[in-house]
Design a protein around this motif. Structure first.
Motif, PDB file in Angstrom:
ATOM      1  N   ASP A  49       0.848  -1.191   0.000  1.00 27.90           N
ATOM      2  CA  ASP A  49       0.000   0.000   0.000  1.00 27.90           C
ATOM      3  C   ASP A  49       0.883   1.241   0.000  1.00 27.90           C
ATOM      4  O   ASP A  49       2.104   1.153  -0.186  1.00 27.90           O
ATOM      5  N   GLU A  64      -4.971  -5.153  -0.689  1.00 27.61           N
ATOM      6  CA  GLU A  64      -4.865  -5.853   0.579  1.00 27.61           C
ATOM      7  C   GLU A  64      -5.289  -7.319   0.469  1.00 27.61           C
ATOM      8  O   GLU A  64      -6.159  -7.656  -0.336  1.00 27.61           O
ATOM      9  N   THR A 119     -10.139  -1.750   2.071  1.00 26.42           N
ATOM     10  CA  THR A 119      -9.448  -2.221   0.875  1.00 26.42           C
ATOM     11  C   THR A 119      -9.314  -1.090  -0.136  1.00 26.42           C
ATOM     12  O   THR A 119     -10.110  -0.148  -0.145  1.00 26.42           O
ATOM     13  N   HIS A 145      -5.625  -0.614   9.409  1.00 26.29           N
ATOM     14  CA  HIS A 145      -5.892  -0.546   7.970  1.00 26.29           C
ATOM     15  C   HIS A 145      -7.101  -1.429   7.663  1.00 26.29           C
ATOM     16  O   HIS A 145      -6.981  -2.452   6.980  1.00 26.29           O
ATOM     17  N   ASN A 146      -8.243  -1.045   8.152  1.00 21.49           N
ATOM     18  CA  ASN A 146      -9.451  -1.859   8.031  1.00 21.49           C
ATOM     19  C   ASN A 146     -10.275  -1.462   6.804  1.00 21.49           C
ATOM     20  O   ASN A 146     -11.452  -1.111   6.891  1.00 21.49           O
ATOM     21  N   GLN A 190       2.682  -7.914   7.860  1.00 20.91           N
ATOM     22  CA  GLN A 190       2.885  -6.522   7.491  1.00 20.91           C
ATOM     23  C   GLN A 190       4.328  -6.090   7.749  1.00 20.91           C
ATOM     24  O   GLN A 190       4.823  -6.147   8.879  1.00 20.91           O
ATOM     25  N   TRP A 212       1.280  -6.568   1.795  1.00 24.24           N
ATOM     26  CA  TRP A 212       0.115  -7.439   1.922  1.00 24.24           C
ATOM     27  C   TRP A 212       0.384  -8.687   1.104  1.00 24.24           C
ATOM     28  O   TRP A 212       1.126  -8.642   0.120  1.00 24.24           O
ATOM     29  N   GLN A 245     -11.086 -10.277  -4.005  1.00 23.76           N
ATOM     30  CA  GLN A 245      -9.857  -9.863  -3.332  1.00 23.76           C
ATOM     31  C   GLN A 245      -8.659  -9.797  -4.257  1.00 23.76           C
ATOM     32  O   GLN A 245      -7.739  -9.005  -4.034  1.00 23.76           O
ATOM     33  N   ASN A 263      -7.503  -5.804  10.726  1.00 21.35           N
ATOM     34  CA  ASN A 263      -6.370  -4.926  10.961  1.00 21.35           C
ATOM     35  C   ASN A 263      -6.872  -3.576  11.472  1.00 21.35           C
ATOM     36  O   ASN A 263      -7.479  -2.806  10.728  1.00 21.35           O
ATOM     37  N   TYR A 285      -7.045  -7.653   5.984  1.00 24.96           N
ATOM     38  CA  TYR A 285      -7.393  -6.250   6.236  1.00 24.96           C
ATOM     39  C   TYR A 285      -8.574  -6.143   7.194  1.00 24.96           C
ATOM     40  O   TYR A 285      -8.670  -5.186   7.983  1.00 24.96           O
TER      41      TYR A 285
END
Length: 382
Positions: free
Chosen positions: A55, A227, A240, A237-238, A140, A61, A222, A234, A231
């Motif tokens: 990212d 991600e 996409t 970083h919740n 990560q 990821w 996905q 996370n 994700y």
């Protein structure tokens, strides 16, 4: 006058001294400045060769994502990782000059990476260092900077002319093997062929877009995201973000897909699975219009006695036939029936063991060579 003459004589004598009797100053070596400070490489340096999916942090990821650097006169390397790095550590596979990978558990902050060579190189020689996140979860790596020894210089990394894209589920991640992706058949295939490789695979994920074994989405969704499915859990970083396939450098030369086990486990109807697979391949084909696709049939779930349990009989042949009916004759079915037996899997979860993954890689190499693709003779930067 006498004193002035004496000083001039001393200066004259000193000028006649041989060069070997003169000690260079701290910043001089044969007339050139001697480097005294370490070299800091920013995370946006264009000479860092990123692979896999990152990212904008940049943060990795998917298992197997990482980077490569080619360094002149390398003797030390420190990896500075940011706060998004998995706590307490992220397992990294590290390879120096294409030697076998070793595991390094990196933490947020400064990490001194052992890069010493068994045989020291001469001045001006280059060293390739490769980093890959090993696991399919807790993977990560948040890169902030790289610090090299004084006098080191980053030079371009030349990517391989072969580049595999592997798409799948737990069978393609090295699920439950000690070193994760490093011991998976697809990663071994990439190494054997001296290729670049990207692995977009997640344990428990279906192809159909649905919740499955903790995955919020299936691979038909996905795969097109930056991600992986982690994700969803996370806190930092919740969300996409769509993946820009223009970032895949070099362009993929071969695409390999092995998927369907979790769809079967979730009782997805075979017709739904086949239609989803056909549609998925159509979307991926737009990204890779001329590359050959290799579609794995299931090797099944081995049993201690009796034959393997297979799923979706005839489905993969139907998918291939549908693509060929549309004029796509650059997709090929890899029949993996019989590749894996009970002796090749972990008894508790029926996934390939370390030896099982190595066996699959050997069989796939043979299949590819019979098809017409052969390993490169040397690494691109060797």
């Amino acid at each position: 006058m006498f004193l002035q003459g004496f000083l001039l004589a001393c200066l004259a004598i000193s000028s006649w001294a041989s060069p070997s009797s003169v000690t260079p100053g701290p910043l001089e070596l044969f007339g050139s400045p001697r480097p005294t400070s370490q070299v800091k490489v920013r995370n946006d340096d264009p000479l860092i060769f990123f692979h896999g999916r990152w990212d904008t942090a940049p943060e990795t990821w998917w298992s197997g994502s990482g980077f490569k650097i080619n360094v002149q006169d390398l003797s030390s390397l420190t990896l500075n990782l940011g706060p998004n790095t998995t706590a307490p550590f992220v397992a990294l596979g590290v390879s120096v000059d294409y030697a076998p990978f070793f595991t390094f558990n990196a933490t947020a902050g400064a990490n001194s990476i052992p890069v010493s060579l068994a045989t020291p190189k001469g001045s001006g020689a280059t060293t390739v260092v490769r980093f890959n996140v090993e696991m399919y979860a807790n993977n990560q790596m948040h890169l902030e900077s790289i610090v090299l020894n004084a006098g080191a210089k980053l030079v371009p990394y030349v990517p391989s002319e072969l580049a595999f894209e592997f798409i799948g589920d737990s069978f393609s991640t090295g699920y439950t093997t000690p070193e994760g992706i490093l011991q998976a058949w697809d990663f071994i295939t990439g190494e054997t062929f001296k290729a670049e490789e990207s692995v977009v695979a997640q344990p428990g994920a279906t192809l159909v877009d649905m919740e499955s074994f903790g995955n919020e989405h299936g691979m038909s969704f996905q795969f097109f995201q930056t991600e992986d499915t982690g994700y969803f859990y996370n806190a930092k970083h919740n969300f996409t973000t769509p993946w820009s396939f223009s970032r895949d450098v070099p362009e993929r030369t071969h695409v390999v897909v092995h998927i369907g086990a979790n769809d079967a486990s979730q009782s997805v109807n075979q017709t739904v699975f086949v239609n989803t697979y056909i549609d998925f391949l159509a979307r991926v084909r737009k990204l890779y219009p001329t590359q050959p696709f290799f579609l794995f049939t299931p090797w099944g779930w081995p049993n201690p006695t009796g034959p393997n349990a297979y799923y979706y009989p005839g489905a993969y042949n139907s998918v291939l036939a549908a693509r060929q009916a549309l004029g796509d004759h650059n997709m090929f079915l890899v029949n993996t029936t019989g590749w894996i037996t009970y002796e090749d899997v972990f008894p508790d979860n029926k996934h390939p063991s370390v030896e099982g993954h190595a066996k699959i890689a050997r069989l796939f190499q043979t299949w590819l060579e019979n098809w017409g693709l052969h390993p490169l003779k040397t690494w691109s930067n060797a």
